[in-house]
Design a protein around this motif. Structure first.
Motif, PDB file in Angstrom:
ATOM      1  N   UNK A  85       0.827  -1.545   0.425  1.00 57.54           N
ATOM      2  CA  UNK A  85       0.270   0.020  -0.304  1.00 57.54           C
ATOM      3  C   UNK A  85       0.660   1.487  -0.085  1.00 57.54           C
ATOM      4  N   UNK A  86       0.507   2.461  -0.679  1.00 55.87           N
ATOM      5  CA  UNK A  86       1.029   3.698  -0.878  1.00 55.87           C
ATOM      6  C   UNK A  86       0.795   4.102   1.002  1.00 55.87           C
ATOM      7  N   UNK A  87       1.397   5.026   1.117  1.00 55.69           N
ATOM      8  CA  UNK A  87       1.113   5.789   2.233  1.00 55.69           C
ATOM      9  C   UNK A  87      -0.258   6.295   2.453  1.00 55.69           C
ATOM     10  N   UNK A  88      -0.632   7.261   1.913  1.00 59.23           N
ATOM     11  CA  UNK A  88      -1.742   7.016   1.542  1.00 59.23           C
ATOM     12  C   UNK A  88      -3.081   6.353   1.953  1.00 59.23           C
ATOM     13  N   UNK A  89      -3.071   4.780   1.174  1.00 61.38           N
ATOM     14  CA  UNK A  89      -4.130   4.204   1.300  1.00 61.38           C
ATOM     15  C   UNK A  89      -4.098   3.761   3.164  1.00 61.38           C
ATOM     16  N   UNK A  90      -2.373   3.504   3.693  1.00 60.42           N
ATOM     17  CA  UNK A  90      -2.113   3.171   5.048  1.00 60.42           C
ATOM     18  C   UNK A  90      -2.727   4.347   5.981  1.00 60.42           C
ATOM     19  N   UNK A  91      -2.992   5.661   5.601  1.00 56.63           N
ATOM     20  CA  UNK A  91      -3.051   6.122   6.390  1.00 56.63           C
ATOM     21  C   UNK A  91      -4.212   6.414   6.334  1.00 56.63           C
ATOM     22  N   UNK A  92      -5.232   6.170   4.997  1.00 60.09           N
ATOM     23  CA  UNK A  92      -6.680   6.086   5.538  1.00 60.09           C
ATOM     24  C   UNK A  92      -7.555   4.441   5.920  1.00 60.09           C
ATOM     25  N   UNK A  93      -6.134   4.041   6.401  1.00 60.19           N
ATOM     26  CA  UNK A  93      -6.759   2.612   7.634  1.00 60.19           C
ATOM     27  C   UNK A  93      -6.762   2.885   8.821  1.00 60.19           C
ATOM     28  N   UNK A  94      -5.640   3.945   8.515  1.00 55.31           N
ATOM     29  CA  UNK A  94      -5.378   3.967  10.538  1.00 55.31           C
ATOM     30  C   UNK A  94      -6.660   4.590  10.474  1.00 55.31           C
ATOM     31  N   UNK A  95      -7.074   5.356   9.714  1.00 54.81           N
ATOM     32  CA  UNK A  95      -8.892   6.743   9.729  1.00 54.81           C
ATOM     33  C   UNK A  95      -9.586   6.182  10.322  1.00 54.81           C
TER      34      UNK A  95
END
Length: 180
Positions: A85-95
């Motif tokens: 995953x990209x950073x953006x996808x990982x951040x979305x998952x964390x949110x």
């Protein structure tokens, strides 16, 4: 405040050129590194109340070996979205994380984990550990970020401090770069 741990999978095996990337297991050095890092993560003292991981074989083996070495079984949420995953996808998952969790450990891959550190930790010269990550966030590296948020949904760029970083070679120099 929330805590985020990032644990990159240990060194994987490239011996079978026909194997799918998702199915690559750990090599001998990776198994050693996962065990050493598992004990370090235990000894570092953060009580991770939630663990999410890529289900790629190299991640599942890293988690299993690290947990066994630490003597602590882990209940893991395997999430395919973490795989490459990209950073953006990982951040979305964390949110999306349950607000009841105050300390989440994510096990995954580069460049996503490394880029997530770059996005969350300001590049303002205040973090010498961020500078180390800029050189490399190697296999089996473990980082801890303090997030200046009360809710996972509020995760945003520049909201974190990188407060801990350990690489396998920091604990065992034989696990460092192989110079030939």
């Amino acid at each position: 405040m929330k805590l985020l741990g990032l644990f990159r999978h240990a060194k994987s095996d490239w011996a079978d050129p026909r194997a799918r990337d998702f199915d690559r297991p750990l090599n001998k050095r990776g198994r050693t590194g996962a065990a050493i890092m598992g004990r370090h993560i235990r000894d570092h003292g953060v009580a991770w109340d939630h663990v999410i991981s890529s289900p790629a074989v190299r991640c599942t083996e890293t988690v299993e070996i690290a947990a066994e070495a630490a003597g602590r079984p882990l209940a893991v949420n395997w999430d395919r979205r973490i795989y490459l995953a990209s950073s953006a996808t990982l951040a979305d998952l964390l949110r999306e994380q349950d607000e009841g969790f105050s300390a989440t450990l994510m096990v995954g891959h580069n460049p996503g984990l490394e880029d997530l550190i770059f996005d969350l930790v300001p590049d303002d010269g205040s973090s010498p550990l961020r500078d180390v990550v800029e050189v490399k966030f190697p296999t089996a590296a473990y980082a801890v970020l303090e997030l200046d948020i009360d809710r996972w949904a509020d995760l945003a760029d520049n909201c974190a401090r990188l407060v801990h970083l350990t690489r396998p070679r920091d604990l065992d120099p034989t696990l460092g770069p192989q110079l030939t």
